[in-house]
Design a protein around this motif. Sequence first.
Motif, PDB file in Angstrom:
ATOM      1  N   ALA A  79       0.745  -1.074   0.046  1.00  0.00           N
ATOM      2  CA  ALA A  79       0.012  -0.130  -0.094  1.00  0.00           C
ATOM      3  C   ALA A  79       0.957   1.332  -0.028  1.00  0.00           C
ATOM      4  CB  ALA A  79      -0.922  -0.265   1.325  1.00  0.00           C
ATOM      5  N   VAL A  80       1.976   1.324   0.681  1.00  0.00           N
ATOM      6  CA  VAL A  80       2.951   2.379   0.573  1.00  0.00           C
ATOM      7  C   VAL A  80       3.348   2.425  -0.611  1.00  0.00           C
ATOM      8  CG1 VAL A  80       5.071   3.291   1.715  1.00  0.00           C
ATOM      9  CG2 VAL A  80       3.393   2.378   3.336  1.00  0.00           C
ATOM     10  N   ALA A  81       4.194   1.487  -1.203  1.00  0.00           N
ATOM     11  CA  ALA A  81       4.500   1.650  -2.514  1.00  0.00           C
ATOM     12  C   ALA A  81       3.237   2.246  -3.689  1.00  0.00           C
ATOM     13  CB  ALA A  81       4.951   0.187  -3.028  1.00  0.00           C
ATOM     14  N   LEU A  82       1.989   1.722  -3.647  1.00  0.00           N
ATOM     15  CA  LEU A  82       1.092   1.906  -4.347  1.00  0.00           C
ATOM     16  C   LEU A  82       0.888   3.669  -3.992  1.00  0.00           C
ATOM     17  CD1 LEU A  82      -1.042  -0.895  -4.351  1.00  0.00           C
ATOM     18  CD2 LEU A  82       0.189   0.070  -6.423  1.00  0.00           C
ATOM     19  N   VAL A  83       0.767   4.274  -2.990  1.00  0.00           N
ATOM     20  CA  VAL A  83       0.564   5.541  -2.639  1.00  0.00           C
ATOM     21  C   VAL A  83       1.849   6.425  -3.220  1.00  0.00           C
ATOM     22  CG1 VAL A  83       0.631   7.236  -0.619  1.00  0.00           C
ATOM     23  CG2 VAL A  83      -0.779   5.327  -0.616  1.00  0.00           C
ATOM     24  N   TYR A  84       2.797   6.099  -3.093  1.00  0.00           N
ATOM     25  CA  TYR A  84       4.030   6.812  -3.622  1.00  0.00           C
ATOM     26  C   TYR A  84       3.981   6.781  -5.174  1.00  0.00           C
ATOM     27  CZ  TYR A  84       8.599   7.615  -5.709  1.00  0.00           C
ATOM     28  OH  TYR A  84       9.499   7.972  -6.529  1.00  0.00           O
ATOM     29  N   ARG A  85       3.752   5.508  -5.715  1.00  0.00           N
ATOM     30  CA  ARG A  85       3.360   5.419  -7.468  1.00  0.00           C
ATOM     31  C   ARG A  85       2.283   6.296  -7.795  1.00  0.00           C
ATOM     32  NH1 ARG A  85       2.269   5.450 -11.784  1.00  0.00           N
ATOM     33  NH2 ARG A  85       2.309   4.052 -13.318  1.00  0.00           N
ATOM     34  N   LEU A  86       1.167   6.483  -7.188  1.00  0.00           N
ATOM     35  CA  LEU A  86      -0.130   7.117  -7.648  1.00  0.00           C
ATOM     36  C   LEU A  86       0.526   8.805  -7.267  1.00  0.00           C
ATOM     37  CD1 LEU A  86      -2.911   7.379  -8.500  1.00  0.00           C
ATOM     38  CD2 LEU A  86      -3.644   7.248  -6.131  1.00  0.00           C
ATOM     39  N   GLY A  87       0.951   8.913  -6.292  1.00  0.00           N
ATOM     40  CA  GLY A  87       1.404  10.427  -5.820  1.00  0.00           C
ATOM     41  C   GLY A  87       2.435  10.957  -6.650  1.00  0.00           C
ATOM     42  N   ARG A  88       3.336  10.322  -7.088  1.00  0.00           N
ATOM     43  CA  ARG A  88       4.186  10.709  -8.011  1.00  0.00           C
ATOM     44  C   ARG A  88       3.540  10.887  -9.574  1.00  0.00           C
ATOM     45  NH1 ARG A  88       8.761   6.427 -10.166  1.00  0.00           N
ATOM     46  NH2 ARG A  88       6.963   5.815 -11.157  1.00  0.00           N
ATOM     47  N   ARG A  89       2.602   9.928  -9.914  1.00  0.00           N
ATOM     48  CA  ARG A  89       1.907  10.394 -11.141  1.00  0.00           C
ATOM     49  C   ARG A  89       0.825  11.615 -11.093  1.00  0.00           C
ATOM     50  NH1 ARG A  89       3.936   8.894 -15.846  1.00  0.00           N
ATOM     51  NH2 ARG A  89       4.739   6.910 -16.034  1.00  0.00           N
ATOM     52  N   ILE A  90       0.169  11.639 -10.304  1.00  0.00           N
ATOM     53  CA  ILE A  90      -0.669  12.689 -10.240  1.00  0.00           C
ATOM     54  C   ILE A  90      -0.293  13.902  -9.762  1.00  0.00           C
ATOM     55  CG2 ILE A  90      -2.820  10.986 -10.137  1.00  0.00           C
ATOM     56  CD1 ILE A  90      -3.100  11.641  -7.111  1.00  0.00           C
ATOM     57  N   TYR A  91       0.746  14.028  -8.933  1.00  0.00           N
ATOM     58  CA  TYR A  91       1.103  15.192  -8.276  1.00  0.00           C
ATOM     59  C   TYR A  91       2.837  15.321  -8.893  1.00  0.00           C
ATOM     60  CZ  TYR A  91      -2.901  14.995  -5.474  1.00  0.00           C
ATOM     61  OH  TYR A  91      -4.069  14.765  -5.257  1.00  0.00           O
ATOM     62  N   ASP A  92       3.601  14.819  -8.018  1.00  0.00           N
ATOM     63  CA  ASP A  92       5.155  14.596  -8.326  1.00  0.00           C
ATOM     64  C   ASP A  92       5.631  13.863  -7.197  1.00  0.00           C
ATOM     65  OD1 ASP A  92       6.165  16.610  -5.800  1.00  0.00           O
ATOM     66  OD2 ASP A  92       4.486  17.831  -6.740  1.00  0.00           O
ATOM     67  N   SER A  93       7.091  13.682  -7.447  1.00  0.00           N
ATOM     68  CA  SER A  93       7.773  12.540  -6.581  1.00  0.00           C
ATOM     69  C   SER A  93       7.819  12.799  -5.210  1.00  0.00           C
ATOM     70  CB  SER A  93       8.990  12.280  -7.360  1.00  0.00           C
ATOM     71  OG  SER A  93       9.818  13.482  -7.499  1.00  0.00           O
ATOM     72  N   VAL A  94       8.058  14.394  -5.113  1.00  0.00           N
ATOM     73  CA  VAL A  94       8.271  14.645  -3.657  1.00  0.00           C
ATOM     74  C   VAL A  94       7.003  14.430  -2.715  1.00  0.00           C
ATOM     75  CG1 VAL A  94       8.637  16.768  -2.087  1.00  0.00           C
ATOM     76  CG2 VAL A  94       9.849  16.224  -4.351  1.00  0.00           C
ATOM     77  N   THR A  95       5.663  14.815  -3.652  1.00  0.00           N
ATOM     78  CA  THR A  95       4.393  14.620  -2.855  1.00  0.00           C
ATOM     79  C   THR A  95       4.292  13.309  -2.599  1.00  0.00           C
ATOM     80  OG1 THR A  95       3.721  16.629  -3.846  1.00  0.00           O
ATOM     81  CG2 THR A  95       1.967  15.340  -2.966  1.00  0.00           C
ATOM     82  N   GLY A  96       4.457  12.240  -3.672  1.00  0.00           N
ATOM     83  CA  GLY A  96       4.294  10.889  -3.629  1.00  0.00           C
ATOM     84  C   GLY A  96       5.093  10.416  -2.462  1.00  0.00           C
ATOM     85  N   LEU A  97       6.357  10.829  -2.387  1.00  0.00           N
ATOM     86  CA  LEU A  97       7.280  10.408  -1.207  1.00  0.00           C
ATOM     87  C   LEU A  97       6.645  10.699   0.180  1.00  0.00           C
ATOM     88  CD1 LEU A  97       9.734   9.014  -0.482  1.00  0.00           C
ATOM     89  CD2 LEU A  97      10.840  11.012  -0.453  1.00  0.00           C
ATOM     90  N   LEU A  98       6.157  12.016   0.510  1.00  0.00           N
ATOM     91  CA  LEU A  98       5.659  12.461   1.581  1.00  0.00           C
ATOM     92  C   LEU A  98       4.507  11.819   1.966  1.00  0.00           C
ATOM     93  CD1 LEU A  98       5.617  14.681   3.772  1.00  0.00           C
ATOM     94  CD2 LEU A  98       4.754  16.295   2.525  1.00  0.00           C
ATOM     95  N   ALA A  99       3.670  11.542   1.024  1.00  0.00           N
ATOM     96  CA  ALA A  99       2.298  10.706   1.263  1.00  0.00           C
ATOM     97  C   ALA A  99       2.660   9.455   1.857  1.00  0.00           C
ATOM     98  CB  ALA A  99       1.407  10.689   0.084  1.00  0.00           C
ATOM     99  N   ALA A 100       3.711   8.796   1.223  1.00  0.00           N
ATOM    100  CA  ALA A 100       4.148   7.477   1.543  1.00  0.00           C
ATOM    101  C   ALA A 100       4.918   7.431   3.130  1.00  0.00           C
ATOM    102  CB  ALA A 100       5.335   6.965   0.666  1.00  0.00           C
ATOM    103  N   LEU A 101       5.619   8.638   3.202  1.00  0.00           N
ATOM    104  CA  LEU A 101       5.899   8.403   4.626  1.00  0.00           C
ATOM    105  C   LEU A 101       4.794   8.746   5.656  1.00  0.00           C
ATOM    106  CD1 LEU A 101       8.259   9.093   6.606  1.00  0.00           C
ATOM    107  CD2 LEU A 101       8.049  11.795   6.220  1.00  0.00           C
ATOM    108  N   LEU A 102       3.654   9.569   5.337  1.00  0.00           N
ATOM    109  CA  LEU A 102       2.686   9.838   6.107  1.00  0.00           C
ATOM    110  C   LEU A 102       1.759   8.514   6.547  1.00  0.00           C
ATOM    111  CD1 LEU A 102       1.362  13.172   4.936  1.00  0.00           C
ATOM    112  CD2 LEU A 102       2.473  12.735   7.145  1.00  0.00           C
ATOM    113  N   LEU A 103       1.875   7.818   5.321  1.00  0.00           N
ATOM    114  CA  LEU A 103       1.003   6.307   5.560  1.00  0.00           C
ATOM    115  C   LEU A 103       1.960   5.507   6.050  1.00  0.00           C
ATOM    116  CD1 LEU A 103      -1.613   4.903   4.652  1.00  0.00           C
ATOM    117  CD2 LEU A 103      -0.479   3.970   2.697  1.00  0.00           C
TER     118      LEU A 103
END
Length: 536
Positions: A125-149
């Motif tokens: 799930a953490v990997a998928l959140v990063y993957r989705l965040g990177r696609r719909i926003y950017d890699s930094v937002t995806g990584l931050l979302a992965a950290l939060l999750l």
Amino acid sequence: MMPVRRQLLAEPVAPSTDPAAQPGLLAAGLCLWATLVAAWVATAIFERLPHVEDEVAFLFQARTFAAGTLVAPAPALPEFFSIPFVIVRDGEWFGKYPPGYPLALALGVLAGQPWLVNPIAAGLAVALVYRLGRRIYDSVTGLLAALLLATSPFLLIQAGSFLSHVVCLVWTLLFLVGFEAARRRGSPALGLAAGAALGMLLLSRPLTAVGISAPFALWAGIESLRYPVRLRVYGPMAGAALAFSGLLLGYNWLTTGHPLRFAYELWWSFDRVGFGPGAGPGGGHTLQGGWINTRFNLKELETYLFGWPFRLSLVPAILAVLVALARAVVAAARAEAGEEWPALGEAIAWDLALGGLALGLIAVHLAYWTSGQMYGPRYYFEATGGLALLAARGLRQADGWFGWAARRALGDSRFGRVLSAGLPVVLLVLLIGYGLFWTAPRWFVSYRGWYGITADGLRAVEAARLDNAVVFVRAQYWTDYAPFFAQNSPLLDGRVVYALDLGDARNRLLAEQYPGRAFYAWRDGALVPLDPGAIR
């Protein structure tokens, strides 16, 4: 200088393109962290055992599927194996839940480690959140979302359990990733894959699937009306989801005798969605009761989503949605007036869709009679991926505002640059640290030995290294029997069979079903050999 009103509604920051940042490696580390911590919770807190009725039934269903059958034959003497939410009907034995999650759990059963399924799902799930965040926003937002999750107490406690929600979060995120990819590429095959992921969610938690899919069905419908060519993507997506709904109806028919009747109702006739008499115990469920459940669950979510103090966990996500709504409203108003305004773009559309996902999940559960609270507000769990992405957006928006305000107040001084760059990071570290090292440990420990279920008795019996035996378990309540029942094969043909101790006279009836076995009783914390002659 950018006017204040435009600064407040601007995109948080420009996407990061620094290859040295290597966010993918950091995301992989977060995936490993989530899996390991969840495995620790499963071991140290839950002792790798189911602790509530739902978990016991899920594991029973998973063992049934792993044995190669959809339902088990009912025991000849079912009273010896009675446990909540596991049903005997017309010679068949099955759990009351839809089959999607037990199918996934069956993979763990086949591997001999069913307790590991949810920890592994947490990392995925953490990997998928990063993957989705990177696609719909950017890699930094995806990584931050992965950290939060990955640092969410809510994720980690659910992933240590046998409940269905973490696997269902994976289905949800696979649907979102597939939805994004199918739209971007115009691919019917990816649309089919996204629909299959949604179908697995439907096959696991039907009401959750309705809430999750609602905003995306609206999105797909609007796009298809405007651009009919989009039907080549959304048609296969809808078709796959409908095919899985057909499987669910077939499973209902097999277990309850009617495609529209769920096995929930075989255990409690009132266990159904809706309002009024027949939906919920007593006089039936009411909208007021649903609102009370919602308020309770939202308070829990504010506390345990990230574990931040002062119930701050939802604030960044709410901020992101409010900014997205404001941008959408202002853009529409200026477009109506013929004035120039930056295009909203995909990011804002996703902000609104993810907000709609959370609201949809909350809304559909207004119509269910119980709050479902267990290891947190679990009926809202499948929104945690979307909430983590929105929270990352909100945090970056707030960071942008703070940097802008610092530059206005302090100019381009070194102190201003350090303050604007460092203070938000320090505050985020403090918030995450509070959740991990204050909120989470105290919350986790409160679930140790939950419902009075521990592995102590099971360890003592297993230490005796019994073989070809039947153990009668004296139980005052179902929880005394649960850890033993969870070890049984649904075919009741294992090396050791655990049965309820119903007294010597009745135990003889079961003993006749197992000629050639040794017999024992687990009574008052001790394993007692039984005289074969006496029990027969």
